[in-house]
Scaffold this motif. Structure first.
Motif, short mmCIF file in Angstrom:
data_model
loop_
_atom_site.label_atom_id
_atom_site.label_comp_id
_atom_site.label_asym_id
_atom_site.label_seq_id
_atom_site.Cartn_x
_atom_site.Cartn_y
_atom_site.Cartn_z
N SER A 26 1.63 -11.03 -9.24
CA SER A 26 2.10 -9.97 -10.14
C SER A 26 3.49 -9.48 -9.79
N ALA A 27 4.09 -10.00 -8.74
CA ALA A 27 5.38 -9.48 -8.27
C ALA A 27 6.47 -9.50 -9.34
N PRO A 28 6.58 -10.54 -10.17
CA PRO A 28 7.63 -10.51 -11.19
C PRO A 28 7.48 -9.35 -12.18
N LYS A 52 8.70 -7.56 -3.57
CA LYS A 52 7.52 -8.16 -2.94
C LYS A 52 7.20 -7.48 -1.62
N SER A 53 8.23 -7.16 -0.86
CA SER A 53 8.03 -6.54 0.45
C SER A 53 7.49 -5.11 0.35
N TYR A 202 1.85 -11.54 -0.27
CA TYR A 202 2.97 -10.61 -0.17
C TYR A 202 3.13 -10.00 1.22
N THR A 203 2.63 -10.67 2.21
CA THR A 203 2.75 -10.16 3.58
C THR A 203 4.11 -10.45 4.18
N GLN A 204 4.61 -9.52 4.99
CA GLN A 204 5.85 -9.74 5.74
C GLN A 204 5.55 -10.32 7.13
N ILE A 205 4.26 -10.32 7.49
CA ILE A 205 3.80 -10.86 8.77
C ILE A 205 3.17 -12.22 8.49
N PRO A 206 3.49 -13.26 9.25
CA PRO A 206 2.87 -14.57 9.02
C PRO A 206 1.35 -14.49 8.97
N ALA A 207 0.76 -15.22 8.05
CA ALA A 207 -0.69 -15.15 7.82
C ALA A 207 -1.50 -15.38 9.09
N ASP A 208 -1.04 -16.31 9.92
CA ASP A 208 -1.79 -16.64 11.13
C ASP A 208 -1.69 -15.57 12.21
N GLU A 209 -0.81 -14.59 12.00
CA GLU A 209 -0.64 -13.52 12.99
C GLU A 209 -1.29 -12.20 12.55
#
Length: 233
Positions: A26-28, A52-53, A202-209
């Motif tokens: 939905s960001a756009p 997005k952020s 929409y995460t600013q943190i890598p998914a694996d972290e």
């Protein structure tokens, strides 16, 4: 490998999904709404990446962050006024540029057929959430839809998840939260649910972290990853 699995993880009876960045991109549309609001105040537009952020903690926080990023932070009174202005703008920007995330339609169909109870727990307003889900043909798969204005405290507080589970008739330890950000992880932990994260949100943190129990490349990988959990159990 499509997902990394904690072998202590259990196959759920119910799954709750976040909306923005998880089921839908939905960001756009959200960026269009934000920039219409800013333009009305004579401020330059923000980029899609900037907007997005800012997504994930509700419209009020989105508006606050947008004006701060524009160099015009608002007072409490100014923020209340901007949010009243934003409400009708936001409602005009729900489905024009928005699309389902990759695998969302197929994953919900497969999980529904498998007999897993499905719901949405989001910080997006309830009416907007239902309109979007109806537009993309996802509403009929869902037994519970809880928006941010249906509870006293939005995610990362646990209220939305707990209310959705109550509507689904499922206990937290029998369920799974699926999201894309730290907000979803924290809400799931507060509610006592295991949590899966889908990459590409929409995460600013890598998914694996993010500290999730399960990480998948897309929603299309989720049913297979859960079958892997069943086979490992």
């Amino acid at each position: 490998m499509s997902g990394s699995v904690d072998t202590s993880f259990r196959l759920p009876k119910a799954i709750l999904f976040d909306l923005d960045g998880t089921l839908i991109d939905s960001a756009p549309d959200i960026a269009s709404a934000v920039n219409e609001l800013l333009d009305g105040r004579g401020l330059p537009p923000l980029t899609l990446a900037q907007v997005k952020s800012m997504i994930g903690n509700g419209i009020e926080k989105l508006v606050e962050r947008a004006f701060a990023a524009s160099g015009r932070p608002l007072s409490r009174t100014g923020l209340d006024e901007a949010n009243r202005e934003m409400a009708p703008i936001y409602r005009r920007h729900l489905t024009h540029w928005t699309r389902p995330m990759p695998g969302a339609v197929e994953a919900l169909a497969r999980l529904h057929v498998a007999g897993i109870r499905l719901g949405v727990a989001t910080n997006k307003p309830q009416v907007a959430t239902r309109e979007i889900l109806l537009h993309f043909g996802l509403l009929e798969r869902l037994g519970a839809i809880v928006g941010g204005d249906a509870v006293t405290r939005k995610k990362p507080a646990p209220e939305a998840l707990l209310l959705a589970l109550e509507q689904l008739g499922t206990e937290p330890h029998e369920a799974l939260m699926v999201g894309d950000s730290i907000t979803d992880v924290e809400a799931a932990r507060a509610a006592g649910l295991p949590v899966a994260i889908i990459r590409g949100g929409y995460t600013q943190i890598p998914a694996d972290e993010l500290g999730a129990d399960l990480v998948c490349d897309s929603l299309l990988d989720l049913p297979a990853a859960l079958n892997g959990v069943r086979n490992a159990a």
